[in-house]
Design an enzyme around this catalytic site. Structure first.
Site, PDB file in Angstrom:
ATOM      1  N   THR A 469      -2.274 -12.211   4.606  1.00 36.17           N
ATOM      2  CA  THR A 469      -3.124 -11.762   3.512  1.00 36.17           C
ATOM      3  C   THR A 469      -4.224 -10.814   3.963  1.00 36.17           C
ATOM      4  O   THR A 469      -4.729 -10.033   3.161  1.00 36.17           O
ATOM      5  CB  THR A 469      -3.788 -12.984   2.879  1.00 36.17           C
ATOM      6  OG1 THR A 469      -4.274 -13.814   3.945  1.00 36.17           O
ATOM      7  CG2 THR A 469      -2.805 -13.788   2.060  1.00 36.17           C
ATOM      8  N   ILE A 630     -15.021  -6.677  -3.576  1.00 36.43           N
ATOM      9  CA  ILE A 630     -13.746  -6.479  -2.868  1.00 36.43           C
ATOM     10  C   ILE A 630     -14.064  -6.188  -1.400  1.00 36.43           C
ATOM     11  O   ILE A 630     -14.747  -5.216  -1.076  1.00 36.43           O
ATOM     12  CB  ILE A 630     -12.943  -5.336  -3.517  1.00 36.43           C
ATOM     13  CG1 ILE A 630     -12.588  -5.689  -4.971  1.00 36.43           C
ATOM     14  CG2 ILE A 630     -11.697  -5.013  -2.710  1.00 36.43           C
ATOM     15  CD1 ILE A 630     -11.700  -6.901  -5.176  1.00 36.43           C
ATOM     16  N   LEU A 631     -13.571  -7.029  -0.498  1.00 29.63           N
ATOM     17  CA  LEU A 631     -13.995  -6.963   0.907  1.00 29.63           C
ATOM     18  C   LEU A 631     -13.243  -5.903   1.704  1.00 29.63           C
ATOM     19  O   LEU A 631     -13.757  -5.403   2.702  1.00 29.63           O
ATOM     20  CB  LEU A 631     -13.828  -8.338   1.562  1.00 29.63           C
ATOM     21  CG  LEU A 631     -14.609  -9.476   0.867  1.00 29.63           C
ATOM     22  CD1 LEU A 631     -14.346 -10.817   1.557  1.00 29.63           C
ATOM     23  CD2 LEU A 631     -16.107  -9.191   0.836  1.00 29.63           C
ATOM     24  N   ASN A 632     -12.014  -5.620   1.286  1.00 28.06           N
ATOM     25  CA  ASN A 632     -11.250  -4.561   1.949  1.00 28.06           C
ATOM     26  C   ASN A 632     -10.311  -3.958   0.912  1.00 28.06           C
ATOM     27  O   ASN A 632      -9.416  -4.634   0.411  1.00 28.06           O
ATOM     28  CB  ASN A 632     -10.458  -5.126   3.138  1.00 28.06           C
ATOM     29  CG  ASN A 632      -9.630  -4.068   3.848  1.00 28.06           C
ATOM     30  OD1 ASN A 632      -8.996  -3.213   3.222  1.00 28.06           O
ATOM     31  ND2 ASN A 632      -9.615  -4.115   5.165  1.00 28.06           N
ATOM     32  N   LYS A 634      -7.920  -1.967   1.035  1.00 24.08           N
ATOM     33  CA  LYS A 634      -6.497  -1.850   1.359  1.00 24.08           C
ATOM     34  C   LYS A 634      -5.782  -3.204   1.278  1.00 24.08           C
ATOM     35  O   LYS A 634      -4.757  -3.340   0.613  1.00 24.08           O
ATOM     36  CB  LYS A 634      -6.325  -1.251   2.757  1.00 24.08           C
ATOM     37  CG  LYS A 634      -4.895  -0.914   3.094  1.00 24.08           C
ATOM     38  CD  LYS A 634      -4.781  -0.300   4.475  1.00 24.08           C
ATOM     39  CE  LYS A 634      -4.507   1.194   4.365  1.00 24.08           C
ATOM     40  NZ  LYS A 634      -4.303   1.809   5.693  1.00 24.08           N
ATOM     41  N   GLN A 639      -2.681  -7.370  -1.766  1.00 22.87           N
ATOM     42  CA  GLN A 639      -2.584  -8.702  -2.360  1.00 22.87           C
ATOM     43  C   GLN A 639      -2.298  -8.631  -3.854  1.00 22.87           C
ATOM     44  O   GLN A 639      -1.460  -9.363  -4.370  1.00 22.87           O
ATOM     45  CB  GLN A 639      -3.902  -9.467  -2.151  1.00 22.87           C
ATOM     46  CG  GLN A 639      -4.043 -10.038  -0.763  1.00 22.87           C
ATOM     47  CD  GLN A 639      -2.926 -11.006  -0.461  1.00 22.87           C
ATOM     48  OE1 GLN A 639      -2.807 -12.053  -1.072  1.00 22.87           O
ATOM     49  NE2 GLN A 639      -2.073 -10.630   0.465  1.00 22.87           N
ATOM     50  N   LYS A 702     -14.579 -12.999  -5.190  1.00 23.33           N
ATOM     51  CA  LYS A 702     -13.670 -13.939  -5.836  1.00 23.33           C
ATOM     52  C   LYS A 702     -12.322 -13.795  -5.128  1.00 23.33           C
ATOM     53  O   LYS A 702     -11.997 -12.720  -4.641  1.00 23.33           O
ATOM     54  CB  LYS A 702     -13.512 -13.592  -7.320  1.00 23.33           C
ATOM     55  CG  LYS A 702     -14.807 -13.740  -8.127  1.00 23.33           C
ATOM     56  CD  LYS A 702     -14.597 -13.314  -9.573  1.00 23.33           C
ATOM     57  CE  LYS A 702     -15.857 -13.552 -10.392  1.00 23.33           C
ATOM     58  NZ  LYS A 702     -15.693 -13.091 -11.790  1.00 23.33           N
ATOM     59  N   GLU A 706      -4.039 -14.715  -5.704  1.00 28.15           N
ATOM     60  CA  GLU A 706      -3.150 -15.254  -6.730  1.00 28.15           C
ATOM     61  C   GLU A 706      -3.247 -14.575  -8.090  1.00 28.15           C
ATOM     62  O   GLU A 706      -2.301 -14.602  -8.861  1.00 28.15           O
ATOM     63  CB  GLU A 706      -3.373 -16.763  -6.847  1.00 28.15           C
ATOM     64  CG  GLU A 706      -2.923 -17.440  -5.564  1.00 28.15           C
ATOM     65  CD  GLU A 706      -3.330 -18.891  -5.438  1.00 28.15           C
ATOM     66  OE1 GLU A 706      -2.483 -19.738  -5.700  1.00 28.15           O
ATOM     67  OE2 GLU A 706      -4.478 -19.173  -5.064  1.00 28.15           O
TER      68      GLU A 706
HETATM   69 MO1  MOS Z   1      -1.648 -21.109  -2.950  1.00 23.70          MO
HETATM   70  S1  MOS Z   1      -0.049 -21.640  -4.112  1.00 23.70           S
HETATM   71  O1  MOS Z   1      -2.794 -22.176  -3.651  1.00 23.70           O
HETATM   72  O2  MOS Z   1      -1.255 -21.423  -1.360  1.00 23.70           O
END
Ligand code: MOS
Length: 747
Positions: A469, A630-632, A634, A639, A702, A706
């Site tokens: 990630t 937003i930390l990065n 790219k 993500q 934040k 996901e």
């Molecule tokens: Mo994520 S499904 O909470 O690793």
């Protein structure tokens, strides 16, 4: 120094990954290692009546065949708690019962992988078989509601106002059932564990895990060891998506086998074995009723979800949670139910709950907007929730209105025709659809340490994980920004229980939790460096006030006279100390009681549907998100895009097919378990709006792991309706579901 935080700097582990130098779990070189292969049950429910292992034991190279007949008894097994999602009930050869197909029933250990595989083929098993209970259409009347639902510990049910009354008041109503299929996590790196004992009390595990510390706790509990005597190492992961969150059976089995043999054991789960014992996204059936006044004002919303769980463990797929807070509606009720089945226990899969739930809810909102003949964005804005009505709290921040606006402009929403099946280009039916994205912004206590080395470089450590990630990269940026040095002066190490304690990398919480800890550690170290300089008579900064000293560009200097200063390396070199170290701790405070915390977004899809074949292509997908700092740029884009692409997968492809007669997955391989390939992924754009959140955590960040998948599926299925006039309410939307009698009406 220019700001480092937020910059799209390249992934720090990128070169190691593309040159094959980043060791994944199975690749760690361990001398004298043996290899374990699992034997899985071929029935879903019953008892093992005989298990014949002699041929396997005599096979060349085989060292051990472990079954329930000779496995060490685990005294703590009875105490397996179901309270925590990381405490799934494990199958560790304690008895002869079979609870699902693909349950491990034996482990064969040999000198080579091939010898272990050969041995595993020679194990003969006989069962007393019972008919598996694997209902493909769970009925709400059969389920039950556990007290709590999901990893966040939310209640299973919620109610405000009176939904029946609200529906009676409505001018337009809908009630539909939406279904999502079983989906199985398939990270490129399958689960793997290497167990190395040092005497009977000390265990080192190299484990493909999203939580080195939760793994440590769980393994220690099950094996009766002191937690500090279990070291878990996980420097690189080839994806996880939730499947590597809990500790599963194979980890304990590798440890047991290694102890029995008194040699290291390497165990890698095969791709087909990924389907069964390692969690999956539960199938849901969502019944949604909603009503609105002519002007679009929602009067009632009900969202009831039932999902399957296993016969021995409870997992709630919390698809109804978003319906509690996403819209302003006075009468709102949700119920989460589960139904037992003879399958392995489901688990967290990327945006558990919200992925499935925003599909149902946002498809239902589209249907209601059509009933009202209203633009779906206008309808959503009419019911915009200015506060969290369920929790009765203000948002810590919310930029959803801007997301609708920016996303719509970028996408060209004004060109959308409301009339379904009204836009055509040659043989392609063209449709536009949109939906809302939402995911909670979570945080857990976390720790980190930071060191200044005598050469002026920094070493920062935290136990955390990088699933692919960008954890290595963003933590380096947080620290480098704080020290005022370029990112290449900071080394960040993770994935080891020897480093400071951190939470599981799940629920999109790593940046917020461990990022805040790194920020705290870096701040504490900066203070120590300043104190050291101003109390050192040989420093040009001697006797200055701490508030008059700053760090930048690898220097420490006086703010009032920047020429007065020295390189960071000099302070330490003078002192003769090899390094200066500080610890940082960060945990959530009372802000969670005061504010409701979510990331939001809006997604827009253009689909092309072949008028003869019903084949859907997602031509364009635009997502616009409000996710704090937003930390990065790219890794963040990557993500968000990854999540959005998974929305394509959920809308069109993914479907773990169950043979009900045997209770087993039929397409348990990457040839038949369909996911989008490059040819299926056309134009994907992930945007975000500037969003400042003063309350959420020190970084104002934040999670973004996901949210990208939420709303993505519904945007696509809503676009399919717009293109075709056909509403398919069970995923995935495959051509056969479109090309029914309704399709022919149009031709
Ligand atoms: Mo994520 S499904 O909470 O690793």
């Amino acid at each position: 120094m220019e700001d480092i935080l937020g910059k799209p700097i390249d992934r720090i582990d990128g070169p190691l990954k593309v040159t094959g130098k980043a060791p994944y779990t199975f690749e760690h070189r361990i001398s004298n290692s043996t290899y374990a292969v699992l034997v899985m049950s071929t029935v879903a429910r019953g008892r093992i009546t005989s298990i014949e292992t002699r041929a396997a034991e005599r096979s060349p190279g085989v060292l051990l065949v472990m079954t329930h007949l000779n496995s060490p008894k685990l005294p703590t097994l009875q105490s397996q708690k179901k309270s925590s999602p990381t405490s799934r009930v494990l199958q560790v050869l304690q008895d002869n019962t079979v609870l699902y197909r693909n349950q491990p029933i034996a482990v064969v250990v040999a000198e080579t992988v091939e010898a272990a595989q050969e041995g595993a083929h020679l194990v003969r098993v006989q069962y007393e078989v019972q008919k598996p209970r694997v209902s493909l259409a769970p009925r709400a009347s059969e389920g039950y509601s556990p007290a709590k639902a999901g990893g966040g510990g939310d209640p299973s049910t919620s109610a405000r106002g009176d939904v029946k009354l609200g529906l009676d008041e409505a001018d337009a109503r809908i009630e539909h059932v939406y279904e999502t299929p079983f989906e199985v996590h398939n990270p490129m790196e399958p689960h793997a564990t290497i167990a190395v004992w040092d005497g009977p009390e000390k265990l080192t595990l190299y484990d493909a895990t999203q939580g080195v510390f939760s793994d440590q706790t769980r393994v220690a509990e099950l094996l009766g060891l002191q937690a500090q005597n279990v070291r878990v190492i996980s420097p690189y992961l080839g994806g996880g998506f939730g499947s590597k969150g809990p500790t599963w059976s194979h980890v304990i089995l590798a440890a047991l086998a290694a102890k029995q043999l008194n040699r290291p054991v390497k165990l890698e789960v095969t791709r087909p074995q990924m389907f069964g014992m390692l969690g999956y996204r539960a199938k849901t059936q969502q019944t949604i009723s909603a009503g609105a006044k002519k002007d679009g004002t929602l009067t009632a919303l009900r969202h009831d979800t039932i999902n399957n769980t296993s016969s021995f463990d409870e997992f709630v797929e919390t698809a109804s949670l978003s319906a509690r807070m996403l819209y302003s509606v006075p009468n709102d009720s949700t119920v989460q139910k589960i139904i037992k089945s003879d399958l392995g226990t489901p688990s967290f899969m990327r945006a558990p709950g919200e992925s499935s739930g925003t599909y149902g809810l946002e498809a239902a909102m589209d249907e209601l907007a059509y009933e009202l003949k209203m633009d779906p964005i206008e309808f959503r804005l009419k019911n915009y929730a200015e506060t969290d009505q369920q929790e009765n709290k203000p948002w810590s921040s919310k930029s959803l209105r801007q997301c609708y606006k920016v996303g719509a402009e970028h996408f060209g929403w004004e060109k959308r025709k409301m009339e379904p099946r009204s836009v055509r280009n040659g043989n392609q039916l063209i449709g536009y659809g949109m939906a809302t994205s939402v995911y909670p912004s979570r945080r857990s206590p976390s720790n980190a340490s930071a060191r200044l080395n005598s050469d002026g470089t920094f070493l920062v450590t935290a136990g955390t994980q990088d699933l692919g990630t960008g954890t290595y990269t963003i933590m380096t940026q947080v620290a480098a920004e704080s020290f005022g040095v370029p990112a290449d002066r900071v080394k960040f190490l993770l994935g080891d229980t020897r480093f400071p304690k951190t939470p599981v990398s799940g629920g999109s919480q790593t940046a917020a939790s461990t990022g805040s800890a790194v920020y705290a550690a870096a701040g504490a170290l900066r203070e120590k460096i300043i104190q050291m300089a101003i109390s050192d008579a040989k420093s040009p900064l001697y006797n200055l006030g701490a508030q008059d000293v700053a760090l930048d560009n690898g220097r420490i200097y006086s703010k009032s006279n920047s020429s007065k200063g020295e390189p960071l390396s000099q302070i330490l070199q003078r002192s003769g100390r090899p390094y200066l170290e500080a610890m940082g701790e960060a945990k959530p405070g009372s802000e969670k009681e005061q504010y409701s915390m979510y990331a939001f977004g809006a997604q827009f899809a253009e689909v092309h549907v072949d008028a003869d074949l019903g084949v859907v292509t997602v031509a364009r997908l635009v997502g616009c998100f409000g996710a704090g700092n937003i930390l990065n740029a790219k890794t963040a884009r990557s993500q968000l895009m990854g999540g959005m692409i998974w929305g394509i997968s959920m809308a069109l492809y993914e479907d773990a097919m169950l043979d009900q007669r045997v209770g087993g997955w039929v397409n348990n391989n990457l040839a038949e378990y369909h996911v989008p390939v490059n040819a299926d992924v056309r134009q994907i754009e992930a945007l975000w709006v500037e969003e400042e959140d003063q309350h959420i955590n020190p970084l104002g960040a934040k999670g973004i792991g996901e949210i990208g998948i939420t709303g993505s599926t519904a945007a696509i299925t809503n676009a399919i309706f717009n293109a075709t006039g056909i509403r398919v309410r069970n995923l995935p939307v495959t051509p056969d579901k479109l090309l029914g009698p309704k399709w022919n009406q149009f031709s």
